[in-house]
Design an enzyme around this catalytic site. Structure first.
Site, mmCIF file in Angstrom:
data_model
loop_
_atom_site.group_PDB
_atom_site.id
_atom_site.type_symbol
_atom_site.label_atom_id
_atom_site.label_comp_id
_atom_site.label_asym_id
_atom_site.label_seq_id
_atom_site.Cartn_x
_atom_site.Cartn_y
_atom_site.Cartn_z
ATOM 1 N N ASN A 32 59.015 41.955 72.055
ATOM 2 C CA ASN A 32 58.076 42.077 73.179
ATOM 3 C C ASN A 32 57.189 40.836 73.298
ATOM 4 O OD1 ASN A 32 56.339 42.370 71.044
ATOM 5 N ND2 ASN A 32 55.480 44.339 71.698
ATOM 6 N N SER A 59 57.745 43.738 51.885
ATOM 7 C CA SER A 59 56.915 42.641 51.386
ATOM 8 C C SER A 59 56.542 42.882 49.938
ATOM 9 C CB SER A 59 55.643 42.576 52.235
ATOM 10 O OG SER A 59 54.677 41.769 51.620
ATOM 11 N N TYR A 66 48.027 47.181 56.337
ATOM 12 C CA TYR A 66 49.291 46.467 56.582
ATOM 13 C C TYR A 66 50.281 46.761 55.448
ATOM 14 C CZ TYR A 66 52.512 42.626 55.776
ATOM 15 O OH TYR A 66 53.633 41.910 55.468
ATOM 16 N N LYS A 86 54.101 48.932 55.171
ATOM 17 C CA LYS A 86 55.361 48.488 54.559
ATOM 18 C C LYS A 86 55.851 49.546 53.567
ATOM 19 C CE LYS A 86 55.948 44.494 56.571
ATOM 20 N NZ LYS A 86 56.979 44.410 57.603
ATOM 21 N N PHE A 132 58.735 37.547 49.308
ATOM 22 C CA PHE A 132 57.566 36.922 48.686
ATOM 23 C C PHE A 132 56.902 36.034 49.756
ATOM 24 C CE2 PHE A 132 57.118 38.678 44.470
ATOM 25 C CZ PHE A 132 58.144 39.600 44.546
ATOM 26 N N ASN A 189 47.468 32.143 56.514
ATOM 27 C CA ASN A 189 48.315 31.837 55.358
ATOM 28 C C ASN A 189 48.223 30.364 54.973
ATOM 29 O OD1 ASN A 189 50.256 34.158 56.962
ATOM 30 N ND2 ASN A 189 49.595 34.518 54.864
HETATM 31 C C1 UD1 Z 1 49.509 37.252 52.526
HETATM 32 C C2 UD1 Z 1 49.114 38.688 52.590
HETATM 33 C C3 UD1 Z 1 50.333 39.516 52.282
HETATM 34 C C4 UD1 Z 1 51.428 39.213 53.287
HETATM 35 C C5 UD1 Z 1 51.728 37.726 53.279
HETATM 36 C C6 UD1 Z 1 52.650 37.399 54.432
HETATM 37 C C7 UD1 Z 1 46.752 38.752 51.995
HETATM 38 C C8 UD1 Z 1 45.746 39.183 50.981
HETATM 39 N N1 UD1 Z 1 48.021 38.951 51.682
HETATM 40 O O1 UD1 Z 1 49.973 36.948 51.218
HETATM 41 O O2 UD1 Z 1 50.001 40.876 52.338
HETATM 42 O O3 UD1 Z 1 52.591 39.933 52.976
HETATM 43 O O4 UD1 Z 1 50.521 36.972 53.465
HETATM 44 O O5 UD1 Z 1 52.946 36.042 54.428
HETATM 45 O O6 UD1 Z 1 46.410 38.257 53.046
HETATM 46 N N2 UD1 Z 1 44.945 30.425 50.245
HETATM 47 C C9 UD1 Z 1 43.937 29.480 50.202
HETATM 48 N N3 UD1 Z 1 43.429 29.022 51.390
HETATM 49 C C10 UD1 Z 1 43.879 29.440 52.608
HETATM 50 C C11 UD1 Z 1 44.913 30.404 52.642
HETATM 51 C C12 UD1 Z 1 45.425 30.884 51.450
HETATM 52 O O7 UD1 Z 1 43.498 29.075 49.129
HETATM 53 O O8 UD1 Z 1 43.354 28.989 53.640
HETATM 54 C C13 UD1 Z 1 45.525 30.910 48.976
HETATM 55 C C14 UD1 Z 1 45.403 32.409 48.764
HETATM 56 O O9 UD1 Z 1 44.185 32.709 48.127
HETATM 57 C C15 UD1 Z 1 46.630 32.681 47.894
HETATM 58 C C16 UD1 Z 1 47.657 31.659 48.396
HETATM 59 O O10 UD1 Z 1 46.902 30.630 49.028
HETATM 60 O O11 UD1 Z 1 46.359 32.404 46.539
HETATM 61 C C17 UD1 Z 1 48.655 32.227 49.385
HETATM 62 O O12 UD1 Z 1 47.947 32.856 50.442
HETATM 63 P P1 UD1 Z 1 48.698 33.366 51.764
HETATM 64 O O13 UD1 Z 1 49.562 32.307 52.296
HETATM 65 O O14 UD1 Z 1 47.650 33.935 52.677
HETATM 66 O O15 UD1 Z 1 49.646 34.511 51.234
HETATM 67 P P2 UD1 Z 1 49.304 35.825 50.358
HETATM 68 O O16 UD1 Z 1 47.856 36.083 50.298
HETATM 69 O O17 UD1 Z 1 50.051 35.719 49.082
#
Ligand code: UD1
Length: 336
Positions: A32, A124, A148, A152, A177, A198
């Site tokens: 969509n 996930s 969220y 899942k 992952f 992310n």
């Molecule tokens: C996140 C979601 C998860 C989802 C996945 C999808 C959360 C808590 N979890 O995973 O449920 O399935 O995305 O892709 O949101 N980080 C920084 N600075 C940033 C962004 C991230 O330091 O601006 C760090 C985070 O603290 C973490 C790592 O980078 O340690 C990865 O973060 P991210 O890419 O958001 O993924 P997840 O948190 O693992």
């Protein structure tokens, strides 16, 4: 096989669409465009030479889904469509439960009615909640920290129960992952709305000058360098796991769960440093407080997928950093 891809214009769906075509399958997209763009279909055509049939529908809408199943004779469904922002899910839980659960129920009902028996679901690693230990193995306890994640896990339960009750049904649950990277052509990639949540899209937007600096969320975790560790997987490797999963689903019945990761964890600073080295760029960053809900470490034991699906990741962190930047630098505003 003729395969329905719900959310097939999204980041993972679009890459999977290309790999399905490469493997000789016939994908059909239902989307969509809530969080994706019609332009993706042009890009898929450029890469593969194939115009993929599109149904611009909401897969929660039973009537539209029924009409699509009536017209197409699907052999399998891969269900990517869904809302996926963790923070938003805490603010709007009902929207997340309504959308992410309804879509699965609607698809299962249509599949039962039209005799379609193979279902691959985008789950996930978030379903492991706060892990007691790593690497994560499929049989470990589950539990979530946000709506969220619960959608899942609830979908996993719904699909498992449906397959237990219907002996024709074959369900494969893929626990992703952290997908990053992009198609090596630079024509497909991740295109988040607004400021990315992310890590990798945030880094690439800092590199592009769209954001000033990266905030590193916490440097006091019990990890190698104090920053969070995750199992980053190249989206093309992840896409190929879906091709293996539909082949596998078609040979059996019941439910099977697979971790789809590389089995290697990297810290936030390792990602930042690899990105700078591979692309010869500087990423300004500052250490910020921990982000609520984050865990220290999360990486897969990926041996089950290797042994049973015959799948394993082939691309490494340098590939992921190179392809993420190739996409961002060639598409300053994503698909817009
Ligand atoms: C996140 C979601 C998860 C989802 C996945 C999808 C959360 C808590 N979890 O995973 O449920 O399935 O995305 O892709 O949101 N980080 C920084 N600075 C940033 C962004 C991230 O330091 O601006 C760090 C985070 O603290 C973490 C790592 O980078 O340690 C990865 O973060 P991210 O890419 O958001 O993924 P997840 O948190 O693992």
């Amino acid at each position: 096989m003729k395969v329905l891809l719900t959310g097939g214009a999204g980041f993972i769906g679009s890459h999977t669409c290309v790999e399905l075509i490469n493997a000789g399958h016939e994908p059909v997209i239902a989307d969509n465009f809530d969080n994706s763009c019609p332009e993706v279909l042009n890009r898929i055509e450029e890469i593969t030479g194939r115009r993929v049939p599109l149904y611009e529908i909401d897969v929660c809408d039973g009537e539209s889904v029924g009409a699509m199943f009536e017209k197409e004779s699907f052999d399998a469904v891969i269900h990517f469509a869904g809302l996926k922002a963790v923070g938003e899910s805490c603010a709007l839980p009902l929207r997340y439960y309504r959308n992410n659960i309804d879509s699965t129920l609607t698809l299962l009902e249509a599949m039962a009615k039209y005799g379609v028996s193979n279902f691959v679901f985008s789950s996930s690693a978030t379903v492991y909640g706060v892990p007691e230990k790593v690497p994560l193995v499929e049989g470990m306890p589950t539990g979530c920290t946000n709506p969220y994640g619960w959608t899942k896990l609830m979908n996993e339960q719904i699909l498992t129960d449906a397959a237990a009750a219907d002996e024709r049904l074959s369900v494969v649950l893929l626990r992703y992952f952290n997908p990053i990277g992009a198609h090596e052509s630079g024509r497909l990639g991740e295109d988040p709305n607004g400021i990315p949540n992310n890590l990798m899209p945030y880094i690439t937007q800092v590199a592009a000058g769209k954001l000033e600096k990266l905030g590193v969320f916490g440097d006091d975790y019990p990890t190698r360098d104090g920053t969070g560790v995750r199992d980053y997987i190249h989206v093309v490797d992840l896409a190929k796991a879906h091709v293996k999963a539909i082949d596998y689903a078609a040979t059996r019945k019941g439910t099977e769960i697979f971790n789809i990761g590389t089995g290697t964890g990297y810290s936030v600073l390792e990602i930042v440093n690899a990105f700078m080295r591979v692309n010869d760029l500087t990423i300004p960053y500052e250490i910020k407080p921990r982000r609520a809900g984050d865990i220290a470490e999360c990486y897969a034991d990926a041996s089950k997928a290797r042994e049973i699906l015959g799948w394993q990741a082939e691309k490494d962190l340098d590939d992921m950093c190179r392809d993420s930047w190739n996409w961002q630098s060639k598409n300053k505003n994503g698909y817009k």
